[in-house]
Design an enzyme around this catalytic site. Structure first.
Site, PDB file in Angstrom:
ATOM      1  N   HIS A  33      -0.722   5.657   6.729  1.00 41.65           N
ATOM      2  CA  HIS A  33      -0.284   5.891   5.356  1.00 41.65           C
ATOM      3  C   HIS A  33       0.059   7.362   5.122  1.00 41.65           C
ATOM      4  CE1 HIS A  33      -2.664   2.165   5.202  1.00 41.65           C
ATOM      5  NE2 HIS A  33      -1.755   1.805   4.306  1.00 41.65           N
ATOM      6  N   SER A  60       0.807  -1.224   0.000  1.00 46.20           N
ATOM      7  CA  SER A  60       0.000   0.000   0.000  1.00 46.20           C
ATOM      8  C   SER A  60       0.840   1.273   0.000  1.00 46.20           C
ATOM      9  CB  SER A  60      -0.928   0.010   1.217  1.00 46.20           C
ATOM     10  OG  SER A  60      -0.169  -0.033   2.418  1.00 46.20           O
ATOM     11  N   GLY A 119      -1.970  -4.422   1.012  1.00 41.78           N
ATOM     12  CA  GLY A 119      -2.065  -5.660   1.760  1.00 41.78           C
ATOM     13  C   GLY A 119      -1.084  -6.733   1.339  1.00 41.78           C
ATOM     14  N   ASP A 129      -5.721   7.718   9.311  1.00 44.74           N
ATOM     15  CA  ASP A 129      -5.491   6.409   9.925  1.00 44.74           C
ATOM     16  C   ASP A 129      -4.173   6.375  10.690  1.00 44.74           C
ATOM     17  OD1 ASP A 129      -3.570   6.257   7.922  1.00 44.74           O
ATOM     18  OD2 ASP A 129      -4.554   4.633   6.824  1.00 44.74           O
ATOM     19  N   ASN A 173       4.270  -5.850   5.868  1.00 46.59           N
ATOM     20  CA  ASN A 173       3.105  -6.610   6.336  1.00 46.59           C
ATOM     21  C   ASN A 173       3.513  -7.943   6.959  1.00 46.59           C
ATOM     22  OD1 ASN A 173       1.043  -4.756   5.687  1.00 46.59           O
ATOM     23  ND2 ASN A 173       1.143  -5.355   3.534  1.00 46.59           N
TER      24      ASN A 173
END
Length: 228
Positions: free
Chosen positions: A204, A53, A90, A201, A118
């Site tokens: 990012h 991402s 992801g 969030d 991740n």
């Protein structure tokens, strides 16, 4: 210390945010402008950014993601390169290893590998992450032996234990040294843990944060382009 703790908490959210089924990943068959990739001419060389991402530009227009900003810089310098944003929200190293052969169906002259974050947030065994990254590198080298490769490092908070987090970061240095490829030690240098440079969030980068990420990448990437 407070900033490190905040960044650790924020990074833990990345796993959830990056796997949001409502997120829209960058389509790997499209370039940084969001248009279908045309057959490259003999004078234009492809730079493929292969990542998650952070590369896909989660929450932003594709034109605001750092690969597109790199393309703008390249165009301003009138360099013969076309950026292809192959970021997928992801994505893990295992997913990237499964996807890479499809990406390699197009010519690759410069390959920037941005994966692993991740994995770290999920606590995936370090040996598996390293193995997947190595296999991706091997596949690129096998298909395009003359391609220039660059690896971007990532850090994870010590939630899995300090030993895990330290050895996780070391994976990137080891891979870069063993494969003799360029390394950006930490993709989010100057951005991670800075609230004003991240989206709501807290994970990012904002458009302004992506500009800093682009500068981080460019600092290493420009040397590869000059060597072409």
């Amino acid at each position: 210390m407070l900033k490190i703790k905040i960044y650790g908490i924020l990074l833990l959210m990345l796993h959830v945010a990056c796997n949001d089924p409502d997120s829209t990943p960058a389509t790997t068959a499209k370039d940084s402008a969001g248009t279908e990739t045309p057959p490259p001419s003999s004078s234009i060389k492809n730079i493929v950014f292969f990542g998650n991402s952070l590369t896909a530009g989660y929450g932003l227009d594709l034109s605001e993601a750092y690969p597109a900003l790199i393309q703008a810089k390249i165009d301003s310098l009138k360099l013969p390169y076309k950026v292809i944003n192959a970021g997928l929200s992801g994505e893990t190293t295992a997913g990237g290893n499964s996807r890479i052969n499809w990406i390699l169906k197009q010519p690759v002259h410069v390959f920037v590998l941005e994966l692993g974050g991740n994995d770290g947030l999920r606590g995936i065994p370090l040996e598996e992450t390293k193995k997947n990254l190595q296999e991706i590198i091997n596949k690129v080298k096998e298909k395009f032996p003359d391609a220039k490769l660059m690896l971007t490092g990532m850090r994870v908070p010590p939630n899995m234990g300090r030993t895990y987090s330290e050895n996780f970061h070391k994976i990137f240095t080891d891979l870069a040294n063993n494969n003799k490829i360029a390394l950006l030690p930490f993709l989010l240098e100057g951005v991670g843990g800075e609230p004003e440079l991240n989206q709501a969030d807290g994970i990012h980068p904002t458009a302004e944060g992506q500009k800093i990420v682009a500068e981080n990448v460019w600092a290493v990437l420009k040397g590869l382009l000059q060597a072409e």
